[in-house]
Write an enzyme that holds these catalytic residues in place. Sequence first.
Site, PDB file in Angstrom:
ATOM      1  N   GLU A 178       2.924   5.517   0.879  1.00  0.00           N
ATOM      2  CA  GLU A 178       1.851   5.699   1.874  1.00  0.00           C
ATOM      3  C   GLU A 178       1.200   7.083   1.807  1.00  0.00           C
ATOM      4  OE1 GLU A 178       3.202   4.615   5.796  1.00  0.00           O
ATOM      5  OE2 GLU A 178       3.469   2.517   5.249  1.00  0.00           O
ATOM      6  N   GLU A 296       6.119  -3.557   2.429  1.00  0.00           N
ATOM      7  CA  GLU A 296       6.455  -3.374   3.846  1.00  0.00           C
ATOM      8  C   GLU A 296       5.674  -4.410   4.639  1.00  0.00           C
ATOM      9  OE1 GLU A 296       6.487   0.471   5.732  1.00  0.00           O
ATOM     10  OE2 GLU A 296       7.039   1.497   3.861  1.00  0.00           O
TER      11      GLU A 296
END
Length: 508
Positions: A178, A296
């Site tokens: 991320e 995720e």
Amino acid sequence: MGNQENPTAKITIDPAFVVGPVRRKTFGAFVEHLGRCVYTGIFEPEHPKADEDGFRTDVLELTKELGVSTVRYPGGNFVSGYRWEDGVGPKGDRPTRLDLAWHSSDPNLVGVDEFAKWSEKAGVEPMMAVNLGTRGTQEALDLLEYSNIKGGTALSEQRKANGAVEPHNIKMWCLGNEMDGFWQIGHKKAGEYARVAAETARAMRMVNPDLELVACGSSAPTMPTFGEWERVVLNETYELVDLISAHQYFEDFGDLQEHLSAGHRMEAFIKDLVSHIDHVKSAIKSQKQVNISFDEWNVWHMSRDESKAPTGDDWPVAPVLLEDRYTVADAVVVGDLLITLLRNTDRVHSASLAQLVNVIAPIMTEPGGRAWKQTTFHPFALTSQHAAGTVLNLAVESPRLDSEKTSGFTALSAVATYDAEANEAVVFAVNRSATDALTLDGAVGSLNPARVIEAVTYTNKDPYWQATADDSTSVLPSENVSVKLDGGRLTTELPAVSWSMIRLALNS
């Protein structure tokens, strides 16, 4: 035919129309050094059921029952400040470090060697993330050498001296996590990340060209960076990586019908991401196909108090954090999200339910005490157990639903898998309506079905029922007695807010 009072959804199943293979890596999970996922989750040496390595055997057994295939480690946000060297060698010599991502402390009692050992015991493939936040190419190469080189080098010999004589042979590697997120330690602009990711991927392939590498996609489809981030990153890394990551979480803000549209919203995200990947492929005239690691995904009620990290001078080890208690409705959503991932198996080649234990997880534990299943455990475990062979492209006619924010999504979400070797087909179906039952009318003659092996539905009159340590079994998937197979016609009633699985034995 179905109950005339209920709306009807029609599906046609034909084994000739294939989306792609059922990929075992779709059933991955995620273990991060966050809250109690590691400490008092998978690892608790003082627990009565701990094995000789300190791993909770009750959690290991539940992990196997869940049907997990791969496990991503050690983060997540945690990895962007992680020094892997802290977690190897004699445990008495390992330093305790501040974890800035979750305002906690980590004693480093579990590291790469312990995780590899746990993965072997759990029967899962490890998926390792490297720190490209505060660190870079050299540290990634060091970890790769330590983990995968058989011997004869400084770091491989160090691993052997630490007790791991054989290499861990980790194939899947995430190039950071991320990195477009402003909350990320070492947050980077797209060009900055693209450069270090390309350098790291190129160097890691010089060690082993057959690694499976995952570049960071944007942190969520709602990020202002989404799309442009993928374009910039893939322009630099397209020929060097195999997959690009997708992350998406869903939350019930009190509108149940909106919550049940989660699978529709995930599908839209996947299609958008595919378009960005394929734009770069076309622009650079590549013959290679990069696909998606949806590493995720879950329901996460992140606005609730459970997700508030410690503050100030409080830096606890393994605090209670992100310990959402899931409802039946949450489990139906999780089942629908897994259906969506399967339905896109041509482009989603790997996925990780975040996370495995205690932290937004299907498995919960008490320190020193019990381990138990949340509601979300059941659709995941049954799908992992019974989806096999190929994923079929269904023709679907379904009523449409509207919620406050999302409009025009189908009441029925379904996928079918076809296992020619086992002579079995399985239909997984979710009724997304918050209020109305749905009649499913399936044309299955092309499968040449012989009988119904099993038909189960997960639902409850109270969609907000939650499992607890004291009662995790009152609401379980139960037989759906409405299922009928008449020649080439399969019919059943799907209650509102429900997940179902129908297994068909086929004539050979």
